[in-house]
Motif scaffolding. Structure first.
Motif, PDB file in Angstrom:
ATOM      1  N   ASN A 119     -18.264  -6.670  -0.552  1.00 57.35           N
ATOM      2  CA  ASN A 119     -18.496  -6.517   0.884  1.00 57.35           C
ATOM      3  C   ASN A 119     -17.703  -7.499   1.733  1.00 57.35           C
ATOM      4  N   SER A 120     -17.036  -8.455   1.094  1.00 54.84           N
ATOM      5  CA  SER A 120     -16.157  -9.352   1.853  1.00 54.84           C
ATOM      6  C   SER A 120     -14.869  -8.642   2.252  1.00 54.84           C
ATOM      7  N   GLY A 121     -14.583  -7.509   1.593  1.00 54.70           N
ATOM      8  CA  GLY A 121     -13.343  -6.772   1.831  1.00 54.70           C
ATOM      9  C   GLY A 121     -12.398  -6.914   0.653  1.00 54.70           C
ATOM     10  N   LEU A 122     -11.999  -5.793   0.059  1.00 54.18           N
ATOM     11  CA  LEU A 122     -11.098  -5.808  -1.102  1.00 54.18           C
ATOM     12  C   LEU A 122      -9.745  -5.233  -0.730  1.00 54.18           C
ATOM     13  N   SER A 123      -8.699  -5.791  -1.311  1.00 55.64           N
ATOM     14  CA  SER A 123      -7.351  -5.250  -1.134  1.00 55.64           C
ATOM     15  C   SER A 123      -6.781  -4.883  -2.501  1.00 55.64           C
ATOM     16  N   LEU A 124      -5.998  -3.811  -2.537  1.00 55.78           N
ATOM     17  CA  LEU A 124      -5.361  -3.314  -3.763  1.00 55.78           C
ATOM     18  C   LEU A 124      -3.861  -3.556  -3.665  1.00 55.78           C
ATOM     19  N   SER A 125      -3.293  -4.227  -4.664  1.00 58.73           N
ATOM     20  CA  SER A 125      -1.864  -4.542  -4.668  1.00 58.73           C
ATOM     21  C   SER A 125      -1.191  -3.874  -5.853  1.00 58.73           C
ATOM     22  N   SER A 126       0.078  -3.507  -5.673  1.00 60.91           N
ATOM     23  CA  SER A 126       0.842  -2.856  -6.736  1.00 60.91           C
ATOM     24  C   SER A 126       2.119  -3.640  -7.013  1.00 60.91           C
ATOM     25  N   SER A 127       2.423  -3.794  -8.308  1.00 59.65           N
ATOM     26  CA  SER A 127       3.682  -4.418  -8.725  1.00 59.65           C
ATOM     27  C   SER A 127       4.550  -3.410  -9.472  1.00 59.65           C
ATOM     28  N   TYR A 128       4.297  -2.131  -9.251  1.00 57.93           N
ATOM     29  CA  TYR A 128       5.011  -1.073  -9.971  1.00 57.93           C
ATOM     30  C   TYR A 128       6.501  -1.115  -9.645  1.00 57.93           C
ATOM     31  N   ARG A 129       7.349  -1.031 -10.683  1.00 60.35           N
ATOM     32  CA  ARG A 129       8.799  -1.082 -10.498  1.00 60.35           C
ATOM     33  C   ARG A 129       9.520   0.069 -11.192  1.00 60.35           C
ATOM     34  N   GLY A 130       8.784   1.035 -11.675  1.00 60.94           N
ATOM     35  CA  GLY A 130       9.404   2.161 -12.365  1.00 60.94           C
ATOM     36  C   GLY A 130       9.769   3.277 -11.413  1.00 60.94           C
ATOM     37  N   HIS A 131      10.056   4.446 -11.977  1.00 58.42           N
ATOM     38  CA  HIS A 131      10.394   5.625 -11.198  1.00 58.42           C
ATOM     39  C   HIS A 131       9.244   6.616 -11.296  1.00 58.42           C
TER      40      HIS A 131
END
Length: 602
Positions: free
Chosen positions: A435-447
């Protein structure tokens, strides 16, 4: 100390402060025109709509409150008195409350900066539908007061069913000590509904906060408070506030019993806190009983709130003590709901004992409710987006956790509570973290466009564990470089030294593709940085070419990739690499190599 309830220097702006009876309060609302108003010098009106939050809230909760500045030391007697009115918000002047977890009107909050952990308030006034409820929490010295801890104890007492539009006088007498010195007494319109002695709170300072603090709901709600007073120390004893209602109950003879609905003398019927009547009789000067467990005088049996009968007898002029577990006359041991004991004493014509008018009731297991803002998300490589996830806590202090499974290895989740980052196929977070607030991050480097399906469930492990229905969130990761073209590129070098480029396939030239390879070689620790052209690598025998157009980028990139490959092969086979030899053999062979470079090395 606030002994007048008079509001001065009023402001409705979030983060601003104003005074009530000389005590400072901070505004914590969404800042809308309706959030907080001051109808008169002794009244505040709070209103929330769905999604109204203070500046520090994320996806939870709906809030319109003010927070007292004073931090009151543990073990200090406190008295609070005010009148509160819930405005009708439903058809036919009804009060509608569809919150799944809580609708808190006022709370004595723990000073978490002192405890070092996030806690729930050790006392709060809650609305369950249209019924008022009083809750208390404590953890003994040395215990962990954080939500979900096995050391945390939760007590609940029922209050009245409210009539919308009607003011109710609330009087609270408390000592937030987590030892046997603690106590809590609450009266509504002069009728005692809580009389508890035992540990209360977590041994830390507390502060008063009130208004509306609720789990998300679709309906709007408004509450009015007037004549808010708060005193501490010796002034707290017997404080009735301003415009309040004195405790009811009258006697003849020399003693009275305590109850939530009345007292008696001379054998008059006594109604206990749940509304069940029990008759008592006394001899001359005596009086009868009242408490949650039942007492008696004159040999008359009194039924307690659960329907269990107990009998007792007294001598002329004596009276009974009151308790939640049972009392007798003439000095008895009283046990409170937590197992703490205190001794009551009685003599002819006087009353003794300690009572709890209503025993704390067990909380019913309720599955947490998950809220998902968007079930389909897209995140760019190297980017971050809000996850939009929230969870309800069925009862304040419950141990609610959220499990997220299916998280791919190139994605992580970070909370705003303490900046913690979670990774792995299956992760578990607390309700506070979610409930504090979540963020989703991506490190994807493919195609391509990989898609992950996150499965989310919430579990309340307090008592009998209960888990919510699963919800899913689909996350799509676009490639690092995208184009609308469906072409690829072929580059050729003509005999005149110019280059031409054609494209097909995915829109990237062969040289562009191999430029990526060159960049990879540059970053490889086993290779020196690549030169830009073959001449930079020592292939000086290759004739220079006329100035070319921008299409020569392809040839340059190809040359760079060739040079790196040559360097690699030279490292593998020595300085006499066949590739190196080929690079300086002749102009014709150089031209042949250039043609060779235009073909993919598959």
């Amino acid at each position: 100390m606030d002994t007048t309830g008079t509001i001065t220097s009023f402001s409705s702006t979030p983060k601003n402060r104003f005074d009530i009876g000389g005590d400072g309060y901070e505004v914590q609302t969404a800042g809308n025109s309706y959030s907080l108003s001051n109808p008169d010098s002794n009244t505040l009106r709070f209103e929330v709509h769905s999604g109204d939050r203070a500046w520090y809230d994320s996806s939870y909760p709906d809030r319109s409150e003010i927070e007292g500045d004073a931090r009151i030391a543990a073990g200090t007697p406190i008295a609070i008195d005010y009148q509160v009115k819930l405005e009708p918000n439903g058809p036919n002047n009804t009060f509608v409350n569809t919150t799944s977890s809580y609708f808190i009107l006022g709370q004595m909050h723990n000073d978490d900066s002192a405890s070092g952990v996030s806690t729930s308030p050790p006392f709060y006034v809650n609305m369950v539908g249209d019924k008022m409820e009083f809750d208390a929490l404590y953890a003994l010295p040395g215990g962990n007061p954080s939500n979900g801890s096995s050391d945390l104890k939760h007590l609940t007492w029922d209050g009245p069913t409210i009539v919308p539009g009607q003011y109710y006088d609330i009087n609270v007498q408390a000592n937030f000590s987590n030892t046997s010195a603690g106590y809590l007494k609450v009266s509504v319109n002069g009728q005692e509904v809580v009389n508890y002695k035992g540990p209360l709170g977590f041994g830390d300072p507390t502060y008063w906060e009130y208004g509306i603090y609720r789990s998300p709901a679709s309906e709007s709600a408004a509450v009015d408070y007037r004549n808010m007073t708060l005193v501490t120390g010796s002034a707290a004893s017997g404080w009735q506030g301003v415009g309040g209602t004195s405790s009811s109950g009258s006697t003849s003879g020399s003693t009275t019993g305590n109850s939530s609905s009345g007292t008696t003398s001379g054998g008059t019927t006594v109604t206990n806190p749940t509304g069940t009547a029990s008759s008592g009789s006394t001899s001359s000067g005596g009086t009868t009983s009242d408490s949650s467990s039942g007492t008696t005088s004159g040999g008359t049996t009194v039924t307690n709130p659960t329907g269990t009968a107990s009998s007792g007898s007294t001598s002329s002029g004596s009276t009974t003590g009151n308790s939640s577990s049972g009392t007798t006359s003439g000095g008895t041991t009283v046990t409170d709901p937590t197992g703490n004991t205190s001794s009551g004493s009685a003599s002819s014509g006087s009353t003794g004992g300690t009572d709890t008018t209503t025993p704390a009731k067990p909380t019913t297991p309720v599955a947490p409710t998950l809220t998902v803002a968007d079930n389909t998300l897209s995140v760019s490589p190297g980017g971050s987006i809000p996850l939009g996830l929230g969870v309800s806590v069925p009862h304040v202090g419950d141990n609610v956790t959220v499990n997220i499974s299916g998280l791919p290895k190139y994605e992580t989740i970070t909370d705003k509570l303490d900046g913690k980052t979670f990774s792995g196929n299956s992760i578990t977070l607390t309700a506070a973290e979610v409930n504090s607030g979540l963020s989703l991050s991506s490190s994807y480097r493919g195609h391509g466009h990989p898609t992950a399906t996150l499965t989310v469930t919430a579990t309340d492990s307090t008592g009998t564990p209960i888990t919510s229905a699963a919800q899913t969130i689909t996350v799509k990761d676009p490639p690092a470089t995208t184009t609308s073209s469906s072409t690829s590129t072929t580059t050729s070098v003509t005999s005149s030294g110019t280059s031409t480029t054609t494209t097909s396939g995915d829109g990237r030239s062969w040289a562009q593709s191999h430029l990526n390879a060159a960049q990879s070689f540059n970053n490889h620790p086993d290779f020196a940085r690549a030169a830009t052209t073959r001449s930079d690598t020592g292939a000086s025998s290759v004739p220079s070419t006329p100035a070319t157009t921008t299409t020569d980028t392809a040839a340059g990139a190809g040359a760079k990739a060739y040079a790196l490959l040559n360097q690699m092969m030279a490292g593998d086979f020595g300085s006499d690499s066949h590739f190196a030899q080929a690079g300086v053999a002749s102009s014709a062979s150089s031209q042949q190599q250039a043609n060779f470079l235009t073909r993919p090395l598959h």
